[in-house]
Scaffold this motif. Structure first.
Motif, PDB file in Angstrom:
ATOM      1  N   TRP A   7      26.121 118.316 126.414  1.00 39.14           N
ATOM      2  CA  TRP A   7      25.976 116.345 126.125  1.00 39.14           C
ATOM      3  C   TRP A   7      27.483 116.302 125.484  1.00 39.14           C
ATOM      4  O   TRP A   7      27.981 117.293 125.029  1.00 39.14           O
ATOM      5  CB  TRP A   7      25.067 115.654 125.513  1.00 39.14           C
ATOM      6  CG  TRP A   7      23.703 116.722 126.004  1.00 39.14           C
ATOM      7  CD1 TRP A   7      22.415 117.544 125.928  1.00 39.14           C
ATOM      8  CD2 TRP A   7      22.839 115.472 127.132  1.00 39.14           C
ATOM      9  NE1 TRP A   7      21.423 116.898 126.514  1.00 39.14           N
ATOM     10  CE2 TRP A   7      21.642 115.782 127.290  1.00 39.14           C
ATOM     11  CE3 TRP A   7      23.405 113.860 127.854  1.00 39.14           C
ATOM     12  CZ2 TRP A   7      20.768 115.264 128.247  1.00 39.14           C
ATOM     13  CZ3 TRP A   7      22.589 113.694 128.842  1.00 39.14           C
ATOM     14  CH2 TRP A   7      20.896 114.335 128.940  1.00 39.14           C
ATOM     15  N   THR A   8      28.009 115.214 126.284  1.00 34.87           N
ATOM     16  CA  THR A   8      28.997 114.475 125.460  1.00 34.87           C
ATOM     17  C   THR A   8      28.737 113.274 124.716  1.00 34.87           C
ATOM     18  O   THR A   8      27.717 112.454 125.240  1.00 34.87           O
ATOM     19  CB  THR A   8      29.870 114.165 126.797  1.00 34.87           C
ATOM     20  OG1 THR A   8      30.518 115.150 127.242  1.00 34.87           O
ATOM     21  CG2 THR A   8      31.646 113.623 125.884  1.00 34.87           C
ATOM     22  N   PHE A   9      29.081 113.418 123.682  1.00 32.90           N
ATOM     23  CA  PHE A   9      29.510 112.280 122.574  1.00 32.90           C
ATOM     24  C   PHE A   9      30.621 111.664 122.252  1.00 32.90           C
ATOM     25  O   PHE A   9      32.056 112.834 122.274  1.00 32.90           O
ATOM     26  CB  PHE A   9      28.841 112.765 121.115  1.00 32.90           C
ATOM     27  CG  PHE A   9      27.085 113.135 121.372  1.00 32.90           C
ATOM     28  CD1 PHE A   9      26.265 111.689 121.512  1.00 32.90           C
ATOM     29  CD2 PHE A   9      26.685 114.354 121.837  1.00 32.90           C
ATOM     30  CE1 PHE A   9      24.712 112.181 121.879  1.00 32.90           C
ATOM     31  CE2 PHE A   9      25.453 114.575 122.245  1.00 32.90           C
ATOM     32  CZ  PHE A   9      24.355 113.213 122.059  1.00 32.90           C
ATOM     33  N   ALA A  10      31.102 110.169 121.887  1.00 34.89           N
ATOM     34  CA  ALA A  10      31.885 109.527 121.191  1.00 34.89           C
ATOM     35  C   ALA A  10      31.804 109.962 119.711  1.00 34.89           C
ATOM     36  O   ALA A  10      30.910 108.807 119.225  1.00 34.89           O
ATOM     37  CB  ALA A  10      32.358 108.473 122.008  1.00 34.89           C
ATOM     38  N   THR A  32      35.814 113.620 120.405  1.00 35.97           N
ATOM     39  CA  THR A  32      34.860 114.092 121.332  1.00 35.97           C
ATOM     40  C   THR A  32      33.962 114.574 121.624  1.00 35.97           C
ATOM     41  O   THR A  32      34.624 115.866 120.522  1.00 35.97           O
ATOM     42  CB  THR A  32      35.760 113.527 122.542  1.00 35.97           C
ATOM     43  OG1 THR A  32      36.433 112.637 122.922  1.00 35.97           O
ATOM     44  CG2 THR A  32      34.723 114.015 123.268  1.00 35.97           C
ATOM     45  N   HIS A  34      31.662 118.271 122.825  1.00 44.47           N
ATOM     46  CA  HIS A  34      31.087 118.568 123.697  1.00 44.47           C
ATOM     47  C   HIS A  34      29.830 119.688 122.703  1.00 44.47           C
ATOM     48  O   HIS A  34      29.786 120.520 122.405  1.00 44.47           O
ATOM     49  CB  HIS A  34      32.075 119.554 124.434  1.00 44.47           C
ATOM     50  CG  HIS A  34      32.238 118.293 125.641  1.00 44.47           C
ATOM     51  ND1 HIS A  34      34.286 118.189 125.720  1.00 44.47           N
ATOM     52  CD2 HIS A  34      32.774 116.981 125.988  1.00 44.47           C
ATOM     53  CE1 HIS A  34      34.466 117.697 126.026  1.00 44.47           C
ATOM     54  NE2 HIS A  34      34.080 116.797 126.476  1.00 44.47           N
ATOM     55  N   THR A 185      20.694 107.960 122.186  1.00 41.61           N
ATOM     56  CA  THR A 185      21.874 107.224 122.547  1.00 41.61           C
ATOM     57  C   THR A 185      22.876 107.420 121.706  1.00 41.61           C
ATOM     58  O   THR A 185      24.086 107.115 122.020  1.00 41.61           O
ATOM     59  CB  THR A 185      21.058 106.060 123.953  1.00 41.61           C
ATOM     60  OG1 THR A 185      21.199 105.008 122.536  1.00 41.61           O
ATOM     61  CG2 THR A 185      20.326 106.573 124.998  1.00 41.61           C
ATOM     62  N   SER A 186      22.504 106.917 120.469  1.00 42.75           N
ATOM     63  CA  SER A 186      23.397 106.211 119.540  1.00 42.75           C
ATOM     64  C   SER A 186      22.873 106.872 118.350  1.00 42.75           C
ATOM     65  O   SER A 186      21.525 107.055 117.519  1.00 42.75           O
ATOM     66  CB  SER A 186      23.529 105.495 119.080  1.00 42.75           C
ATOM     67  OG  SER A 186      24.124 104.784 118.193  1.00 42.75           O
ATOM     68  N   ASP A 211      27.813 108.323 120.135  1.00 42.20           N
ATOM     69  CA  ASP A 211      27.798 107.889 120.931  1.00 42.20           C
ATOM     70  C   ASP A 211      27.101 108.668 122.186  1.00 42.20           C
ATOM     71  O   ASP A 211      28.650 109.260 121.609  1.00 42.20           O
ATOM     72  CB  ASP A 211      28.059 106.321 121.089  1.00 42.20           C
ATOM     73  CG  ASP A 211      27.454 105.119 120.352  1.00 42.20           C
ATOM     74  OD1 ASP A 211      26.346 104.766 119.939  1.00 42.20           O
ATOM     75  OD2 ASP A 211      28.521 104.641 119.962  1.00 42.20           O
ATOM     76  N   SER A 212      26.115 108.665 123.004  1.00 43.78           N
ATOM     77  CA  SER A 212      26.419 109.412 124.309  1.00 43.78           C
ATOM     78  C   SER A 212      27.021 108.621 124.762  1.00 43.78           C
ATOM     79  O   SER A 212      27.199 107.622 125.689  1.00 43.78           O
ATOM     80  CB  SER A 212      24.555 109.500 124.389  1.00 43.78           C
ATOM     81  OG  SER A 212      24.634 109.931 125.924  1.00 43.78           O
ATOM     82  N   ARG A 213      27.772 109.248 125.082  1.00 46.48           N
ATOM     83  CA  ARG A 213      27.992 109.671 126.992  1.00 46.48           C
ATOM     84  C   ARG A 213      28.089 110.207 128.006  1.00 46.48           C
ATOM     85  O   ARG A 213      29.064 109.769 129.207  1.00 46.48           O
ATOM     86  CB  ARG A 213      30.302 109.914 126.683  1.00 46.48           C
ATOM     87  CG  ARG A 213      30.857 108.866 125.271  1.00 46.48           C
ATOM     88  CD  ARG A 213      30.849 107.286 126.097  1.00 46.48           C
ATOM     89  NE  ARG A 213      31.737 106.995 125.433  1.00 46.48           N
ATOM     90  CZ  ARG A 213      31.129 105.846 124.518  1.00 46.48           C
ATOM     91  NH1 ARG A 213      29.754 105.596 124.537  1.00 46.48           N
ATOM     92  NH2 ARG A 213      31.191 104.997 123.771  1.00 46.48           N
ATOM     93  N   GLY A 214      26.950 110.670 128.059  1.00 45.40           N
ATOM     94  CA  GLY A 214      25.969 111.161 129.412  1.00 45.40           C
ATOM     95  C   GLY A 214      26.529 113.155 129.390  1.00 45.40           C
ATOM     96  O   GLY A 214      26.923 113.169 128.097  1.00 45.40           O
TER      97      GLY A 214
END
Length: 227
Positions: A7-10, A32, A34, A185-186, A211-214
């Motif tokens: 998953w990627t998070f900002a 970012t 990963h 998601t957050s 925050d999740s970026r998918g």
């Protein structure tokens, strides 16, 4: 979320130490993240910007349970995640729900989103003396995060003991996506401590949001210089 490859998070955060009548000392952080799940590994690339306008890149890896941190042009620092010097730099959004289980009974749950299908979990606290906060699972991270700033303040002449330093506010929130197995998601947390000094208080604050970026379909491997 463990069913996905990664998953990627900002990530963004801020911290400050403010005393009335004086210019604040502050910094912001954007990155970012990963995060893979099998094997569990993390790569975090970001930039720290101080209130003086100075910018410093930071790279963080967690591989095989060991953390690796590189700030600016400095050398890599390596250590276990139990080492506060490493743990303070690692922001792992997928590790947080595991820690949350230790004090889930303290959380308030509410329904959010369209049709109330999503869930928000939140913990709030205030008023604890630092000496007492050390024994509260929900406040463990806030205590750990504030320690480096307190050490700097004490070197600068602040003599307030732990029983006089007070938790001004604390909140931690998870937003879970009910349509996708309640994945995160957050995640947000924020706190402030009041440190008595010269008849007033120094307010030490920190806030971090991920925050999740998918999904992330790549892999996380250490760069040669970090080994």
């Amino acid at each position: 979320m463990a069913a996905g490859k990664g998953w990627t998070f900002a990530l963004r955060g801020s911290e400050s130490a403010v005393m009335r009548g004086q210019a604040p000392s502050s910094a912001t952080y954007t990155a970012t993240v990963h995060r893979t799940t099998a094997p569990a590994a993390l790569r975090q690339t970001g930039t720290v910007t101080t209130s003086k306008g100075e910018r410093k890149p930071e790279v963080v890896y967690v591989v095989g349970g060991t953390g690796y941190v590189k700030e600016g042009g400095g050398a890599w620092t390596k250590g276990p995640l139990t080492d506060a010097r490493i743990a303070d730099d690692v922001e792992d959004p997928l590790a947080e729900p595991d820690a949350f289980a230790a004090y889930a009974k303290s959380a308030k749950a509410s329904r959010t989103g369209a049709g109330g299908q999503d869930v928000r979990l939140r913990v709030d606290a205030s008023g604890w003396a630092l000496s007492a906060a050390r024994g509260r699972p929900a406040l463990e991270r806030a205590v750990r995060e504030v320690e480096p700033t307190l050490a700097q303040l004490r070197r600068a002449g602040v003599t307030a003991t732990d029983d006089r330093i007070t938790l001004g506010s604390f909140s931690e929130t998870w937003d879970l996506d009910g349509a996708h197995g309640y994945r995160v998601t957050s995640h947000r947390y924020a706190f402030s401590f009041l440190v008595p000094f010269q008849g007033g208080d120094i307010t030490v604050s920190q806030e971090v949001r991920a925050d999740s970026r998918g999904p992330f379909t790549g892999s996380v491997t250490l760069p040669p210089g970090a080994r």
